[in-house]
Design an enzyme around this catalytic site. Structure first.
Site, PDB file in Angstrom:
ATOM      1  N   ASN A  63      51.237   0.593  27.047  1.00 43.29           N
ATOM      2  CA  ASN A  63      50.066   0.165  26.258  1.00 43.29           C
ATOM      3  C   ASN A  63      50.589  -0.261  24.899  1.00 43.29           C
ATOM      4  O   ASN A  63      51.471   0.398  24.351  1.00 43.29           O
ATOM      5  CB  ASN A  63      49.111   1.331  25.996  1.00 43.29           C
ATOM      6  CG  ASN A  63      48.318   1.702  27.220  1.00 43.29           C
ATOM      7  OD1 ASN A  63      48.462   1.091  28.253  1.00 43.29           O
ATOM      8  ND2 ASN A  63      47.488   2.722  27.076  1.00 43.29           N
ATOM      9  N   GLY A  64      49.984  -1.298  24.308  1.00 42.07           N
ATOM     10  CA  GLY A  64      50.358  -1.688  22.950  1.00 42.07           C
ATOM     11  C   GLY A  64      51.132  -2.987  22.943  1.00 42.07           C
ATOM     12  O   GLY A  64      51.126  -3.748  23.916  1.00 42.07           O
TER      13      GLY A  64
ATOM     14  N   LYS B 171      24.097  -7.044  25.968  1.00 43.40           N
ATOM     15  CA  LYS B 171      25.412  -7.114  25.330  1.00 43.40           C
ATOM     16  C   LYS B 171      25.929  -8.540  25.306  1.00 43.40           C
ATOM     17  O   LYS B 171      26.603  -8.949  24.372  1.00 43.40           O
ATOM     18  CB  LYS B 171      26.399  -6.204  26.094  1.00 43.40           C
ATOM     19  CG  LYS B 171      27.772  -6.099  25.446  1.00 43.40           C
ATOM     20  CD  LYS B 171      27.699  -5.415  24.099  1.00 43.40           C
ATOM     21  CE  LYS B 171      28.964  -5.484  23.310  1.00 43.40           C
ATOM     22  NZ  LYS B 171      28.747  -5.287  21.860  1.00 43.40           N
TER      23      LYS B 171
ATOM     24  N   TRP C 272      45.116  -4.667  29.971  1.00 48.00           N
ATOM     25  CA  TRP C 272      44.232  -5.556  29.195  1.00 48.00           C
ATOM     26  C   TRP C 272      45.212  -6.535  28.569  1.00 48.00           C
ATOM     27  O   TRP C 272      45.958  -6.188  27.665  1.00 48.00           O
ATOM     28  CB  TRP C 272      43.487  -4.705  28.172  1.00 48.00           C
ATOM     29  CG  TRP C 272      42.710  -5.393  27.087  1.00 48.00           C
ATOM     30  CD1 TRP C 272      43.178  -5.824  25.877  1.00 48.00           C
ATOM     31  CD2 TRP C 272      41.309  -5.656  27.069  1.00 48.00           C
ATOM     32  NE1 TRP C 272      42.160  -6.347  25.133  1.00 48.00           N
ATOM     33  CE2 TRP C 272      41.007  -6.262  25.829  1.00 48.00           C
ATOM     34  CE3 TRP C 272      40.267  -5.448  27.984  1.00 48.00           C
ATOM     35  CZ2 TRP C 272      39.713  -6.656  25.471  1.00 48.00           C
ATOM     36  CZ3 TRP C 272      38.987  -5.839  27.617  1.00 48.00           C
ATOM     37  CH2 TRP C 272      38.718  -6.432  26.384  1.00 48.00           C
TER      38      TRP C 272
ATOM     39  N   HIS D  68      13.573 -15.583  -6.627  1.00 42.86           N
ATOM     40  CA  HIS D  68      12.924 -16.791  -6.102  1.00 42.86           C
ATOM     41  C   HIS D  68      11.886 -16.462  -5.033  1.00 42.86           C
ATOM     42  O   HIS D  68      11.431 -17.363  -4.336  1.00 42.86           O
ATOM     43  CB  HIS D  68      13.977 -17.749  -5.540  1.00 42.86           C
ATOM     44  CG  HIS D  68      14.954 -18.206  -6.581  1.00 42.86           C
ATOM     45  ND1 HIS D  68      14.622 -19.089  -7.586  1.00 42.86           N
ATOM     46  CD2 HIS D  68      16.238 -17.844  -6.811  1.00 42.86           C
ATOM     47  CE1 HIS D  68      15.680 -19.275  -8.367  1.00 42.86           C
ATOM     48  NE2 HIS D  68      16.670 -18.521  -7.924  1.00 42.86           N
TER      49      HIS D  68
ATOM     50  N   CYS E 184      44.334  -1.090  27.608  1.00 45.72           N
ATOM     51  CA  CYS E 184      45.075  -0.589  28.759  1.00 45.72           C
ATOM     52  C   CYS E 184      44.814   0.906  28.951  1.00 45.72           C
ATOM     53  O   CYS E 184      44.573   1.634  27.999  1.00 45.72           O
ATOM     54  CB  CYS E 184      46.566  -0.783  28.558  1.00 45.72           C
ATOM     55  SG  CYS E 184      47.011  -2.462  28.163  1.00 45.72           S
TER      56      CYS E 184
ATOM     57  N   LYS F 143      21.729  -4.336  11.801  1.00 50.86           N
ATOM     58  CA  LYS F 143      21.996  -3.080  12.515  1.00 50.86           C
ATOM     59  C   LYS F 143      20.745  -2.199  12.496  1.00 50.86           C
ATOM     60  O   LYS F 143      20.419  -1.557  13.485  1.00 50.86           O
ATOM     61  CB  LYS F 143      23.171  -2.310  11.884  1.00 50.86           C
ATOM     62  CG  LYS F 143      24.542  -2.918  12.097  1.00 50.86           C
ATOM     63  CD  LYS F 143      25.116  -2.773  13.497  1.00 50.86           C
ATOM     64  CE  LYS F 143      24.862  -3.929  14.384  1.00 50.86           C
ATOM     65  NZ  LYS F 143      25.692  -5.073  14.390  1.00 50.86           N
TER      66      LYS F 143
HETATM   67  C1  F6R Z   1      24.513  -7.624  16.888  1.00 51.79           C
HETATM   68  C2  F6R Z   1      25.127  -8.299  18.003  1.00 51.79           C
HETATM   69  C3  F6R Z   1      24.805  -9.727  18.213  1.00 51.79           C
HETATM   70  C4  F6R Z   1      26.054 -10.497  18.642  1.00 51.79           C
HETATM   71  C5  F6R Z   1      25.668 -11.922  19.061  1.00 51.79           C
HETATM   72  C6  F6R Z   1      26.879 -12.735  19.443  1.00 51.79           C
HETATM   73  O1  F6R Z   1      24.839  -6.273  16.836  1.00 51.79           O
HETATM   74  O2  F6R Z   1      25.868  -7.714  18.743  1.00 51.79           O
HETATM   75  O3  F6R Z   1      24.212 -10.311  17.096  1.00 51.79           O
HETATM   76  O4  F6R Z   1      26.960 -10.511  17.580  1.00 51.79           O
HETATM   77  O5  F6R Z   1      24.774 -11.883  20.146  1.00 51.79           O
HETATM   78  O6  F6R Z   1      27.535 -12.157  20.527  1.00 51.79           O
HETATM   79  P1  F6R Z   1      29.027 -12.538  20.871  1.00 51.79           P
HETATM   80  O7  F6R Z   1      29.868 -12.081  19.727  1.00 51.79           O
HETATM   81  O8  F6R Z   1      29.329 -11.830  22.144  1.00 51.79           O
HETATM   82  O9  F6R Z   1      29.054 -14.024  21.010  1.00 51.79           O
END
Ligand code: F6R
Length: 621
Positions: free
Chosen positions: A107-108, A616, A81, A513, A2, A494
């Protein structure tokens, strides 16, 4: 999450309060939201003006164009949110009380809202929304009706509220006052000339002033055009020096950090705390956020399958160990894109848990649908409100990490692990695997994690300094065992994603292995060392693995628990994290690895928020 804006000015009633608040809400959009609204104090002493709409700000703008508000002296505005109640017009903020004289935004989460709501309903108060916020509005109205000023009323009611909140309220009979309060949720004050501002962060008012004050825990603020009064909730006045905000608006959106990813890594203590907050009711039962799977069904399940991809799947692996240990139910973790193609054995007694930050990952959506076709109940652990997975699952447990803007997942990972722990604790309680005191002690241990994450963040310079020396590395390996294994894989992922360096995470026991053939002189290897307080043999076995790679020339960097005296004997460098219950250690040990990848990618000059080739939300199979 929020967003909140408040404004009060000295001039004759005009359009400025509305303009400032709408501008602030637009700048807070980056936080993510699902509805928006504002209230203004006009010349009417009995009613505030109010407009609110589900959906994006444009919906609110259209509403205002069709039904304009009167000129005003003060205003409050909110982007919501959703937590309690769906994102509808009725649940959007502000909420009105005292027959429309008062408006409140929040918020919260008010954790004791059910008890307070029952108390108010018994007095005849009618509720117009499903939100926890409306409770605070009616409590304020009760005090104001008794003759208290708005600021006094706020101090009185905050003593009764539990949980996390930033509250802002206006009263039509006090046209040049906005009152705010906070606990476990931020509120910043902006100082202007003949006008003052409030915001959930400085972005809300940065266009108008760069002189700001922080409101601290359990404090109440009253802003008028002439000044600002801060008190504690007992009413003692607090003096505080303002500071100058030298960020530009973009930096302010990132909380002053250079990138969203760095901000989100630093958001992690809050993300975990928010995911935990207000989850367990007075009977020790988990509060899901939507949908319902009957307790009889959950009692009869004989297997859990977690479906997820990437980082979310690693969260599933951490959760698997905890749920199996606490609940004695077999748990499998399956990459969602593999799940339906191997014809998995799934039925009405299989609980499928879908983990997804976006809730829109097509592979995970398809896995959910496949599971439902086989009759399996599905719980979604999702961060994005109202997303496809959240809607299609039979029940939802939202991670409350807030919007994750950097493409590589960080805070959502920690929140997903936390949600898996909550699910495990809930099932253990429901199925009688743990006594109430054991459940309480697990929850207490989880509550301590956010402060421990903060300690890891505060001590992060050595791992960042190491990363800056490694920009020319071609391969980095990560080893872990037990819950350290998914952490090793996440550390490697990462590094691949951000720094474009070849990296692999192995179970340390697998080394002999095959992968040990990769070790040559100077090869950097990170090892997530199990706690010496855990299964004793594991600690010593991983130490042996470290010795094996060291003997072959590897440079070893160890993540170890504070007080593990042995770790330093086997490492070029040790990064210590605070001690925690073994199953919860991933919430701490992954943080140095996130920072390592962030810093190394930054040293190479890469855009950590938008790494190449990645999206994303992966909405294709
Ligand atoms: C790694 C990353 C991806 C997501 C994956 C699943 O940094 O962001 O491996 O974790 O694509 O995405 P969600 O969680 O949105 O289903």
């Amino acid at each position: 999450m929020c967003g909140i804006v408040g404004y009060v000015g000295a001039g004759a009633p005009d359009a400025r309060p509305q303009g400032v608040v709408m501008g602030g809400l637009a700048r807070l959009e980056y936080r993510g939201y699902d509805s928006a609204g504002l209230a203004v104090v006009t010349s009417d002493r009995d009613r505030v003006g109010m407009r609110k709409k589900a959906g994006k700000l444009v919906n609110l703008e259209k509403e205002l164009a069709g039904h304009p508000l009167e000129p005003a002296t003060a205003a409050i505005g909110h982007t919501r949110w959703a937590t309690h109640g769906a994102p509808t017009d009725a649940n959007a903020h502000p909420h009105l009380a005292a027959h429309g004289r008062l408006a409140i935004i929040h918020n919260g989460i008010i954790e004791n809202f059910s008890a307070l709501r029952a108390e108010l309903q018994a007095e005849g108060v009618e509720f117009l929304s499903e939100t926890d916020t409306e409770v605070a509005g009616h409590l304020l109205a009760r005090e104001v009706d008794r003759g208290e000023t708005l600021a006094d009323a706020m101090r009185i009611i905050t003593r009764r509220l539990e949980g996390a909140f930033t509250l802002l309220a206006v009263d039509a009979s006090e046209p040049r006052t906005v009152v705010g309060a906070r606990r476990n949720s931020p509120l910043v004050i902006g100082l202007g000339e003949g006008e003052n501002f409030l915001g959930s962060d400085v972005v809300a008012f940065i266009e108008h002033t760069r002189t700001a004050l922080e409101l601290h825990q359990d404090e109440v603020v009253e802003i008028t055009p002439e000044g600002v009064t801060i008190t504690d909730i007992a009413g003692h006045v607090v003096e505080r020096e303002p500071y100058h905000v030298d960020w530009d608006a973009t930096a302010a959106q990132k909380g002053g950090f250079p990138t969203f990813m760095e901000k989100e890594i630093h958001d992690q203590p809050t993300a975990v705390a928010d995911t935990l907050r207000g989850r367990i009711d007075e009977h020790g039962r988990l509060q899901l956020d939507g949908g319902m799977i009957h307790e009889n069904v959950l009692n009869s399940i004989d297997k859990i399958i977690v479906v997820a991809c990437g980082t979310a799947a690693y969260a599933g692996l951490v959760g698997r160990n905890a749920i199996e240990h606490w609940c004695r139910i077999p748990v499998e973790v399956e990459l969602a894109h593999e799940f339906r193609y191997r014809d998995p054995v799934v039925g009405v007694k299989t609980l499928v848990v879908a983990i997804s930050q976006s809730g829109e990952t097509m592979d995970t959506i398809m896995a959910v649908r496949h599971a439902q076709q086989q009759g399996a109940p599905v719980i979604a652990i999702v961060n994005s409100q109202g997303s496809t997975i959240a809607r299609e699952a039979d029940a939802v447990l939202y991670t409350r990490a807030g919007p994750e803007i950097a493409v590589a997942s960080t805070k959502a990972f920690l929140a997903q692990i936390t949600a898996m722990f909550l699910l495990g604790i809930y099932l253990a309680e429901l199925r009688g695997n743990k006594f109430p005191d054991e459940i309480e002690s697990l929850l207490d241990q989880l509550e301590e994690i956010p402060a421990k994450i903060q300690r890891v963040l505060d001590a992060s310079e050595p791992v960042r300094a190491l990363a800056r020396t490694m920009a020319d590395e071609r391969t980095v390996l990560f080893l872990g065992r037990h819950v350290g294994y998914p952490v090793a894989m996440e550390g490697a992922l990462k590094l691949k994603e951000l720094a474009y360096i070849h990296a692999e995470g192995f179970p340390a026991g697998e080394l002999k292995h095959g992968p040990i053939a990769l070790i040559e002189e100077g090869q950097p290897v990170f090892i997530v060392l199990p706690s010496p307080r855990g299964r004793e043999s594991l600690h010593s076995k991983v130490i042996s693995n470290v010795q094996e790679v060291r003997a072959r020339g590897a440079r070893t960097f160890v993540i170890a628990e504070e007080g593990d005296a042995e770790a330093a004997n086997h490492a070029e460098q040790v990064f210590y994290v605070p001690a925690a219950p073994v199953l919860m250690t991933p919430l701490l040990s992954v943080v140095p690895l996130q920072l390592f990848a962030l810093e190394l990618a930054t040293a190479k000059g890469y855009d950590v928020d938008q790494p190449r080739n990645l999206a994303k939300s992966v909405t294709v199979e």
